[in-house]
Design a protein around this motif. Structure first.
Motif, short mmCIF file in Angstrom:
data_model
loop_
_atom_site.label_atom_id
_atom_site.label_comp_id
_atom_site.label_asym_id
_atom_site.label_seq_id
_atom_site.Cartn_x
_atom_site.Cartn_y
_atom_site.Cartn_z
N VAL A 132 0.84 -1.21 0.00
CA VAL A 132 0.00 0.00 0.00
C VAL A 132 0.87 1.26 0.00
O VAL A 132 0.45 2.31 -0.48
CB VAL A 132 -0.95 -0.01 1.22
CG1 VAL A 132 -1.70 1.29 1.38
CG2 VAL A 132 -1.92 -1.18 1.11
N TYR A 133 2.10 1.16 0.49
CA TYR A 133 2.96 2.33 0.66
C TYR A 133 3.77 2.63 -0.58
O TYR A 133 4.22 1.74 -1.30
CB TYR A 133 3.92 2.12 1.84
CG TYR A 133 3.20 1.90 3.14
CD1 TYR A 133 2.63 2.94 3.83
CD2 TYR A 133 3.06 0.62 3.65
CE1 TYR A 133 1.95 2.74 5.00
CE2 TYR A 133 2.38 0.40 4.83
CZ TYR A 133 1.82 1.46 5.50
OH TYR A 133 1.14 1.25 6.65
N SER A 134 3.99 3.93 -0.81
CA SER A 134 4.87 4.41 -1.86
C SER A 134 5.83 5.41 -1.22
O SER A 134 5.40 6.39 -0.61
CB SER A 134 4.04 5.09 -2.95
OG SER A 134 4.88 5.82 -3.81
N VAL A 135 7.12 5.14 -1.33
CA VAL A 135 8.15 6.01 -0.76
C VAL A 135 9.07 6.43 -1.90
O VAL A 135 9.64 5.58 -2.59
CB VAL A 135 8.96 5.29 0.35
CG1 VAL A 135 10.01 6.22 0.93
CG2 VAL A 135 8.04 4.77 1.44
N ARG B 61 3.46 8.04 0.88
CA ARG B 61 2.01 8.10 0.66
C ARG B 61 1.47 6.68 0.57
O ARG B 61 2.21 5.74 0.30
CB ARG B 61 1.67 8.90 -0.59
CG ARG B 61 2.23 8.35 -1.86
CD ARG B 61 1.71 9.07 -3.11
NE ARG B 61 1.94 10.48 -3.13
CZ ARG B 61 2.92 11.08 -3.82
NH1 ARG B 61 3.76 10.37 -4.53
NH2 ARG B 61 3.05 12.38 -3.79
N THR B 62 0.17 6.57 0.82
CA THR B 62 -0.50 5.28 0.67
C THR B 62 -1.43 5.35 -0.52
O THR B 62 -1.95 6.42 -0.86
CB THR B 62 -1.31 4.93 1.94
OG1 THR B 62 -2.25 5.97 2.19
CG2 THR B 62 -0.41 4.75 3.14
N THR B 63 -1.65 4.20 -1.15
CA THR B 63 -2.55 4.16 -2.30
C THR B 63 -4.00 4.36 -1.88
O THR B 63 -4.82 4.81 -2.68
CB THR B 63 -2.41 2.83 -3.07
OG1 THR B 63 -2.64 1.75 -2.16
CG2 THR B 63 -1.04 2.71 -3.68
N ASN B 64 -4.33 4.06 -0.62
CA ASN B 64 -5.69 4.26 -0.14
C ASN B 64 -5.91 5.69 0.41
O ASN B 64 -6.97 5.97 0.97
CB ASN B 64 -6.05 3.23 0.93
CG ASN B 64 -5.16 3.28 2.14
OD1 ASN B 64 -4.32 4.17 2.28
ND2 ASN B 64 -5.34 2.34 3.03
#
Length: 176
Positions: free
Chosen positions: A88-91, A103-106
């Protein structure tokens, strides 16, 4: 070069205490009074339960807690209370603003933070040096330290070894 300027300002600074795993600064205000402590690395000390003031109202324990804990070879940030799975995480690195973006995709969590050490030495941020892991509701973000920072930190450690402690003469207690 910025590295020598930073080391010279540290040599000239008043050193009041050497605390392991904590780096904090206190800057004078425009009128010359000492301001609040700004914690760069480590956790702030918890206040006593009996004191009155803003400590009586506190945020929820379920809120994400952001803190920095460095290792010998990397800068490391921990964000506690993030229960989502790792995918779910994007760094990533934002080159334009010289910061790291989480950020998270949700769309439940978003955080931008800079790396003051790289800003001090005027070094670029590289996406290839950034990694992250997730375990026990904690997101761990690591940024591998560049060679210039490692050299400067070793010089800083040599400088800190020269600092004399308040009771450096002997370890015996002289209360009698």
């Amino acid at each position: 070069m910025a590295v020598t300027g930073w080391l010279e300002s540290l040599r000239a600074a008043e050193k009041t205490a050497l605390l392991q795993d904590v780096r904090k600064w206190r800057v004078k205000s425009a009128l010359g009074a000492l301001g609040q402590w700004q914690i760069e690395v480590g956790e702030p000390a918890s206040h006593g339960a009996g004191s009155l003031g803003p400590e009586l109202i506190k945020e929820s324990n379920a809120n994400p807690i952001f803190m920095r804990k460095d290792t010998k070879m990397s800068f490391q940030w921990r964000i506690r209370n993030l229960p989502y799975p790792k995918d779910v995480y994007s760094v990533c690195v934002d080159q334009k603003e010289r910061c790291v973006v989480v950020r998270t995709t949700n769309k439940k969590y978003y955080k931008k933070f800079s790396i003051p050490d790289l800003n001090r030495y005027q070094l670029p941020l590289e996406d290839s040096l950034l990694s992250f892991a997730h375990a026990n509701c904690t997101l761990i973000i690591s940024y591998q330290k560049p060679k210039e920072v490692l050299v400067a930190e070793s010089e800083l450690q040599e400088e800190l070894k020269k600092v004399k402690t308040a009771h450096s003469s002997d370890g015996d207690c002289k209360t009698q």
